[in-house]
Design a protein around this motif. Structure first.
Motif, PDB file in Angstrom:
ATOM      1  N   THR A  10       0.691  -1.383   0.441  1.00 40.40           N
ATOM      2  CA  THR A  10       0.119  -0.406  -0.147  1.00 40.40           C
ATOM      3  C   THR A  10       1.135   1.063   0.343  1.00 40.40           C
ATOM      4  O   THR A  10       1.997   1.113  -0.355  1.00 40.40           O
ATOM      5  CB  THR A  10      -0.639   0.230   1.565  1.00 40.40           C
ATOM      6  N   CYS A  11       0.239   2.608   0.260  1.00 40.95           N
ATOM      7  CA  CYS A  11       0.957   3.176   0.118  1.00 40.95           C
ATOM      8  C   CYS A  11       1.896   3.923   1.581  1.00 40.95           C
ATOM      9  O   CYS A  11       2.907   4.600   1.084  1.00 40.95           O
ATOM     10  CB  CYS A  11      -0.122   4.700  -0.457  1.00 40.95           C
ATOM     11  N   PHE A  33      -4.739  -5.897   6.109  1.00 39.66           N
ATOM     12  CA  PHE A  33      -6.082  -5.924   5.041  1.00 39.66           C
ATOM     13  C   PHE A  33      -6.555  -7.140   4.739  1.00 39.66           C
ATOM     14  O   PHE A  33      -7.412  -7.337   4.836  1.00 39.66           O
ATOM     15  CB  PHE A  33      -5.783  -5.617   4.249  1.00 39.66           C
ATOM     16  N   GLN A  38      -7.713  -3.086   9.397  1.00 37.42           N
ATOM     17  CA  GLN A  38      -7.692  -2.185   8.602  1.00 37.42           C
ATOM     18  C   GLN A  38      -9.442  -1.264   9.978  1.00 37.42           C
ATOM     19  O   GLN A  38      -9.600  -0.469  10.074  1.00 37.42           O
ATOM     20  CB  GLN A  38      -7.870  -1.147   7.958  1.00 37.42           C
ATOM     21  N   LYS A  39     -10.402  -2.043  10.161  1.00 42.47           N
ATOM     22  CA  LYS A  39     -11.949  -1.822  10.027  1.00 42.47           C
ATOM     23  C   LYS A  39     -11.595  -2.400  11.272  1.00 42.47           C
ATOM     24  O   LYS A  39     -12.796  -2.209  12.468  1.00 42.47           O
ATOM     25  CB  LYS A  39     -12.636  -2.167   9.789  1.00 42.47           C
ATOM     26  N   LYS A  51      -7.115   3.701   8.210  1.00 48.59           N
ATOM     27  CA  LYS A  51      -6.123   3.997   6.873  1.00 48.59           C
ATOM     28  C   LYS A  51      -4.699   3.289   7.171  1.00 48.59           C
ATOM     29  O   LYS A  51      -4.629   4.026   8.422  1.00 48.59           O
ATOM     30  CB  LYS A  51      -6.940   4.867   5.855  1.00 48.59           C
ATOM     31  N   VAL A  52      -4.341   3.604   6.401  1.00 49.15           N
ATOM     32  CA  VAL A  52      -2.361   3.452   6.264  1.00 49.15           C
ATOM     33  C   VAL A  52      -2.575   4.451   4.975  1.00 49.15           C
ATOM     34  O   VAL A  52      -2.971   4.477   4.863  1.00 49.15           O
ATOM     35  CB  VAL A  52      -1.720   2.043   6.319  1.00 49.15           C
ATOM     36  N   GLU A  65      -2.773  10.916   6.794  1.00 50.52           N
ATOM     37  CA  GLU A  65      -2.853  11.588   6.047  1.00 50.52           C
ATOM     38  C   GLU A  65      -1.465  11.916   5.221  1.00 50.52           C
ATOM     39  O   GLU A  65       0.232  12.638   5.574  1.00 50.52           O
ATOM     40  CB  GLU A  65      -3.359  12.384   5.426  1.00 50.52           C
ATOM     41  N   TYR A  66      -0.445  11.373   3.751  1.00 54.27           N
ATOM     42  CA  TYR A  66       0.605  11.343   3.891  1.00 54.27           C
ATOM     43  C   TYR A  66       0.998  11.923   3.146  1.00 54.27           C
ATOM     44  O   TYR A  66       2.274  12.626   3.727  1.00 54.27           O
ATOM     45  CB  TYR A  66       0.532  10.346   2.506  1.00 54.27           C
ATOM     46  N   VAL A 101      -0.666  12.078  -4.633  1.00 57.01           N
ATOM     47  CA  VAL A 101      -1.495  11.905  -3.400  1.00 57.01           C
ATOM     48  C   VAL A 101      -2.954  11.680  -3.882  1.00 57.01           C
ATOM     49  O   VAL A 101      -3.838  10.533  -4.209  1.00 57.01           O
ATOM     50  CB  VAL A 101      -1.279  11.948  -2.324  1.00 57.01           C
TER      51      VAL A 101
HETATM   52  N1  LIG Z   1      -5.708  10.085   1.246  1.00 61.15           N
HETATM   53  C1  LIG Z   1      -5.211   9.316   2.244  1.00 61.15           C
HETATM   54  C2  LIG Z   1      -5.122   7.780   1.610  1.00 61.15           C
HETATM   55  C3  LIG Z   1      -4.842   6.655   3.006  1.00 61.15           C
HETATM   56  C4  LIG Z   1      -5.400   5.548   2.197  1.00 61.15           C
HETATM   57  O1  LIG Z   1      -6.259   5.316   1.436  1.00 61.15           O
HETATM   58  N2  LIG Z   1      -4.595   4.624   2.370  1.00 61.15           N
HETATM   59  C5  LIG Z   1      -4.929   2.762   1.696  1.00 61.15           C
HETATM   60  C6  LIG Z   1      -4.491   1.762   1.315  1.00 61.15           C
HETATM   61  S1  LIG Z   1      -3.116   3.127   0.013  1.00 61.15           S
HETATM   62  C7  LIG Z   1      -6.554   1.988   2.857  1.00 61.15           C
HETATM   63  O2  LIG Z   1      -5.426   2.690   4.120  1.00 61.15           O
HETATM   64  N3  LIG Z   1      -6.822   1.580   2.644  1.00 61.15           N
HETATM   65  C8  LIG Z   1      -7.992   0.996   3.054  1.00 61.15           C
HETATM   66  C9  LIG Z   1      -8.467   0.115   2.829  1.00 61.15           C
HETATM   67  O3  LIG Z   1      -8.977  -0.438   1.966  1.00 61.15           O
HETATM   68  O4  LIG Z   1      -9.561  -0.081   3.326  1.00 61.15           O
HETATM   69  C10 LIG Z   1      -3.612   9.363   2.725  1.00 61.15           C
HETATM   70  O5  LIG Z   1      -2.500  10.272   2.293  1.00 61.15           O
HETATM   71  O6  LIG Z   1      -2.505   8.508   3.648  1.00 61.15           O
END
Ligand SMILES: N[C@@H](CCC(=O)N[C@@H](CS)C(=O)NCC(=O)O)C(=O)O
Length: 206
Positions: A10-11, A33, A38-39, A51-52, A65-66, A101
């Motif tokens: 992931t990011c 995940f 994460q939930k 989220k991560v 937030e990144y 992002v």
């Molecule tokens: N805007 C957030 C985006 C974070 C994000 O979307 N992370 C994804 C992984 S790349 C996530 O945690 N998704 C959780 C999910 O899919 O349930 C940031 O900049 O950190």
């Protein structure tokens, strides 16, 4: 100790790269995940967004937030020169970071990767994914022009390059899309950095 909450592929790997660049001790907390961790209420207590990346800092406070995490890491470790200090340089790095992002990740990749988040209708899946892919490849063409004749997005290596690295990784290694030449060269340059190699190894990314 500073702890990075991350999930594989992931990011959050971009933030992991930054922690390796900084070189101070840190802990890793993997959020699986595949098990929906994460939930869970436990994780949502830490990051209600589910989220991560999330960064737990020395005082126990959590940053998400990144762009916020990356900027904070750069500004609290000025000797690493991960962010320019002049107004034009700062603005250009944030401009590049936000494009990656906001546009490449959130508006393009997510559409391709998670069409179900936009429509529950399976008949619409292909169209949504096509739009995501087209939008992502168009964004890479813009970045390709920005990288012409340069090693990094803005001057020396910066937080913006770590964000570009994670979307390059997704497009190239996960989606198997060809990257335009300057973006491909940037991806190779990133993969040759010890920080990228260490974070990939620690996360078990091939
Ligand atoms: N805007 C957030 C985006 C974070 C994000 O979307 N992370 C994804 C992984 S790349 C996530 O945690 N998704 C959780 C999910 O899919 O349930 C940031 O900049 O950190």
């Amino acid at each position: 100790m500073t702890t990075l909450c991350y999930a594989k592929a992931t990011c959050s790997i971009g933030i992991h790269v930054l922690l390796e660049e900084i070189g101070k001790p840190y802990d890793l907390n993997v959020v699986d995940f595949s098990k929906g961790e994460q939930k869970t209420p436990e994780y949502k207590k830490l990051n209600p967004k589910g989220k991560v990346a999330a960064l737990v800092r020395d005082d126990g406070s959590v940053l998400t937030e990144y762009a916020a995490i990356a900027t904070w890491l750069a500004m609290t470790n000025p000797d690493k020169k991960l962010l320019p200090t002049d107004p034009e340089g700062i603005a250009r790095v944030l401009e590049a970071l936000d494009f990656v992002v906001g546009t490449v990740h959130m508006l393009s990749w997510r559409l391709w990767r998670r069409p179900d988040a936009y429509s529950a209708n399976p008949d619409e899946k292909e169209q949504l994914q096509t739009r995501g892919k087209e939008s992502m490849l168009a964004a890479f063409d813009i970045i390709d022009e920005q990288l012409a004749g340069k090693d990094f997005l803005v001057g020396d290596f910066s937080i913006a390059d770590t964000a570009l690295y994670y979307v390059e990784y997704w497009a190239s290694d996960i989606a198997k899309w060809p990257l335009p030449p300057n973006v491909q060269a940037h991806f190779e340059r990133m993969k040759s950095r010890p920080s990228v190699q260490a974070s990939r190894q620690l996360e078990g990314v091939a």
